[in-house]
Motif scaffolding. Structure first.
Motif, short mmCIF file in Angstrom:
data_model
loop_
_atom_site.label_atom_id
_atom_site.label_comp_id
_atom_site.label_asym_id
_atom_site.label_seq_id
_atom_site.Cartn_x
_atom_site.Cartn_y
_atom_site.Cartn_z
N PHE A 5 0.84 -1.20 0.00
CA PHE A 5 0.00 0.00 0.00
C PHE A 5 0.88 1.25 0.00
O PHE A 5 0.69 2.18 -0.79
N TRP A 6 1.89 1.25 0.89
CA TRP A 6 2.75 2.44 1.04
C TRP A 6 3.73 2.54 -0.13
O TRP A 6 4.01 3.64 -0.61
N HIS A 7 4.25 1.38 -0.55
CA HIS A 7 5.18 1.43 -1.70
C HIS A 7 4.49 2.04 -2.91
O HIS A 7 5.05 2.86 -3.63
N LYS A 9 1.94 4.10 -2.91
CA LYS A 9 1.73 5.55 -2.68
C LYS A 9 2.97 6.34 -3.09
O LYS A 9 2.88 7.37 -3.76
N TRP A 10 4.13 5.86 -2.65
CA TRP A 10 5.36 6.59 -2.97
C TRP A 10 5.68 6.49 -4.46
O TRP A 10 6.10 7.48 -5.07
N GLU A 11 5.48 5.32 -5.06
CA GLU A 11 5.76 5.18 -6.50
C GLU A 11 4.88 6.10 -7.32
O GLU A 11 5.30 6.67 -8.32
N PRO A 44 9.80 8.03 13.92
CA PRO A 44 9.28 6.81 13.30
C PRO A 44 8.41 7.13 12.09
O PRO A 44 7.73 8.17 12.05
N LEU A 45 8.41 6.23 11.10
CA LEU A 45 7.58 6.39 9.89
C LEU A 45 7.77 7.80 9.30
O LEU A 45 6.82 8.56 9.12
N CYS A 46 9.03 8.12 9.05
CA CYS A 46 9.41 9.52 8.83
C CYS A 46 9.13 10.05 7.45
O CYS A 46 9.13 11.28 7.24
N GLY A 47 8.90 9.19 6.45
CA GLY A 47 8.72 9.70 5.09
C GLY A 47 9.91 10.54 4.69
O GLY A 47 11.08 10.21 4.99
N ALA A 65 12.87 6.05 10.73
CA ALA A 65 12.55 4.69 10.27
C ALA A 65 11.48 4.85 9.21
O ALA A 65 10.49 5.57 9.42
N GLU A 66 11.68 4.21 8.07
CA GLU A 66 10.75 4.38 6.95
C GLU A 66 10.80 3.14 6.06
O GLU A 66 11.86 2.64 5.72
N LEU A 67 9.60 2.71 5.68
CA LEU A 67 9.45 1.51 4.85
C LEU A 67 9.94 1.74 3.42
O LEU A 67 10.50 0.84 2.79
N SER A 68 9.69 2.92 2.89
CA SER A 68 9.91 3.16 1.46
C SER A 68 11.33 3.66 1.19
O SER A 68 11.71 4.76 1.61
N VAL A 103 15.76 1.82 6.74
CA VAL A 103 14.75 1.55 5.72
C VAL A 103 14.25 0.13 5.90
O VAL A 103 15.05 -0.82 5.87
N GLY A 104 12.94 -0.01 6.09
CA GLY A 104 12.33 -1.32 6.30
C GLY A 104 11.19 -1.18 7.29
O GLY A 104 10.73 -0.06 7.56
N ASP A 105 10.76 -2.32 7.82
CA ASP A 105 9.61 -2.35 8.73
C ASP A 105 10.05 -1.90 10.14
O ASP A 105 10.99 -2.48 10.70
N ILE A 106 9.37 -0.92 10.69
CA ILE A 106 9.76 -0.42 12.02
C ILE A 106 9.75 -1.53 13.07
O ILE A 106 10.51 -1.48 14.04
N PHE A 107 8.93 -2.54 12.87
CA PHE A 107 8.87 -3.63 13.86
C PHE A 107 10.14 -4.48 13.85
O PHE A 107 10.37 -5.28 14.75
N ASP A 122 6.58 11.86 16.78
CA ASP A 122 5.64 11.11 15.93
C ASP A 122 4.62 12.06 15.35
O ASP A 122 3.79 12.63 16.06
N ARG A 123 4.74 12.28 14.04
CA ARG A 123 3.71 13.05 13.31
C ARG A 123 3.27 12.18 12.13
O ARG A 123 4.11 11.75 11.32
N ALA A 124 1.96 11.88 12.10
CA ALA A 124 1.39 11.08 11.01
C ALA A 124 1.95 9.66 10.96
O ALA A 124 1.97 9.04 9.92
N ALA A 125 2.44 9.16 12.12
CA ALA A 125 2.93 7.78 12.18
C ALA A 125 1.88 6.90 12.87
O ALA A 125 1.31 6.00 12.24
C1 LIG Z 1 1.36 9.10 6.61
S1 LIG Z 1 3.04 8.89 6.19
C2 LIG Z 1 3.81 10.06 7.28
C3 LIG Z 1 5.23 10.38 6.92
C4 LIG Z 1 5.88 11.47 7.80
N1 LIG Z 1 5.79 11.17 9.21
C5 LIG Z 1 5.29 12.83 7.52
O1 LIG Z 1 4.85 13.49 8.47
O2 LIG Z 1 5.29 13.24 6.34
C6 LIG Z 1 3.38 7.32 6.92
C7 LIG Z 1 4.73 6.77 6.47
O3 LIG Z 1 4.98 5.56 7.18
C8 LIG Z 1 5.62 4.64 6.33
N2 LIG Z 1 5.33 3.32 6.91
C9 LIG Z 1 4.13 2.68 6.92
N3 LIG Z 1 4.23 1.51 7.58
C10 LIG Z 1 5.53 1.41 8.01
C11 LIG Z 1 6.25 0.44 8.75
N4 LIG Z 1 5.66 -0.70 9.19
N5 LIG Z 1 7.56 0.66 9.02
C12 LIG Z 1 8.16 1.79 8.58
N6 LIG Z 1 7.53 2.76 7.87
C13 LIG Z 1 6.23 2.57 7.59
C14 LIG Z 1 5.00 4.92 4.96
O4 LIG Z 1 5.82 4.49 3.89
C15 LIG Z 1 4.82 6.43 4.98
O5 LIG Z 1 5.91 7.10 4.42
#
Ligand SMILES: C[S@@+](CC[C@H](N)C(=O)[O-])C[C@H]1O[C@@H](n2cnc3c(N)ncnc32)[C@H](O)[C@@H]1O
Length: 212
Positions: A5-7, A9-11, A44-47, A65-68, A103-107, A122-125
């Motif tokens: 889903f997230w990959h 979105k970024w692509e 976390p989930l920093c985009g 930490a970011e998946l994409s 880069v990868g799964d935060i878990f 944490d903003r939008a994480a």
């Molecule tokens: C809503 S965006 C927020 C990005 C950033 N915090 C911001 O404020 O722009 C959520 C981000 O979390 C990443 N993400 C989603 N699940 C994740 C996971 N399990 N581990 C790491 N990153 C993840 C997504 O790729 C996406 O970039």
């Protein structure tokens, strides 16, 4: 949400969550974290958030930490920082000067790999994750950061109006997720004039979490 889903979105560059400016609640309330000069802040989930640019400009060390991988490549390119890339188990570590992003799964990011952090931002994480995952995420974040103080920014709206992400997370839920391990203080709530997905009324809130 599946990683796909997230990959996707970024692509497709469908990144409406990405803000052109530093988040105003970060600017107004970062002082609540009491950061010393050069403090190490985990995002976390920093985009490729502008908030990371701002934290770096304050002289802090920033760990994301970011998946994409695409998001992280864009982040380093926009900062004009060519990253060194190394492997860390299932994660990749992108590093340049005072910025490190896993880069990868935060878990898959544990405390040993993350290292000491002075604070979490944490903003939008939390609000990017579905309800079933949020409980696991909150516990994981607390453990990985060893209960470092956290500035948490959430969104809340009538969940019957829209399907997340972002998901609605109210104060009651923040207290349920974090209240056992942290003192939770609501700092500010404001209405977002642009609305959720451009239409629905939505409030953004900042909370300060400090270890009990
Ligand atoms: C809503 S965006 C927020 C990005 C950033 N915090 C911001 O404020 O722009 C959520 C981000 O979390 C990443 N993400 C989603 N699940 C994740 C996971 N399990 N581990 C790491 N990153 C993840 C997504 O790729 C996406 O970039």
């Amino acid at each position: 949400m599946e990683p796909e889903f997230w990959h996707r979105k970024w692509e497709r560059n469908e990144i409406a969550f990405h803000q052109a400016e530093t988040n105003p609640l970060l600017l107004r309330h970062v002082s609540a974290l009491g950061l010393a000069a050069g403090a190490r802040v985990f995002v976390p989930l920093c985009g490729k958030s502008r908030d990371l640019h701002w934290l770096l400009a304050q002289g802090h060390e920033v760990v994301g930490a970011e998946l994409s991988r695409l998001a992280v490549e864009q982040l380093f390119a926009e900062l004009a920082l060519p990253p060194r890339i190394t492997h860390e188990g299932t994660l990749k570590r992108f590093e340049a000067e005072r910025l490190t992003v896993f880069v990868g799964d935060i878990f898959d990011l544990d405390h040993a790999t993350l290292g000491h952090v002075d604070a979490v931002y944490d903003r939008a994480a939390l609000v990017a994750l579905p309800e079933a995952v949020r409980t696991r995420y909150a516990a994981h974040l607390a453990a990985a950061s060893r209960h470092a103080p956290q500035l948490l920014i959430t969104l809340d709206y009538d969940p019957s109006l829209a399907i997340g992400p972002p998901f609605a997370v109210n104060e009651h839920e923040v207290r349920r997720l974090y209240g056992a391990a942290y003192h939770v203080a609501g700092i500010e709530t404001r209405a977002l004039t642009q609305g959720l997905k451009g239409v629905h009324p939505v409030r953004e809130s900042a909370f300060l979490l400090t270890a009990r």
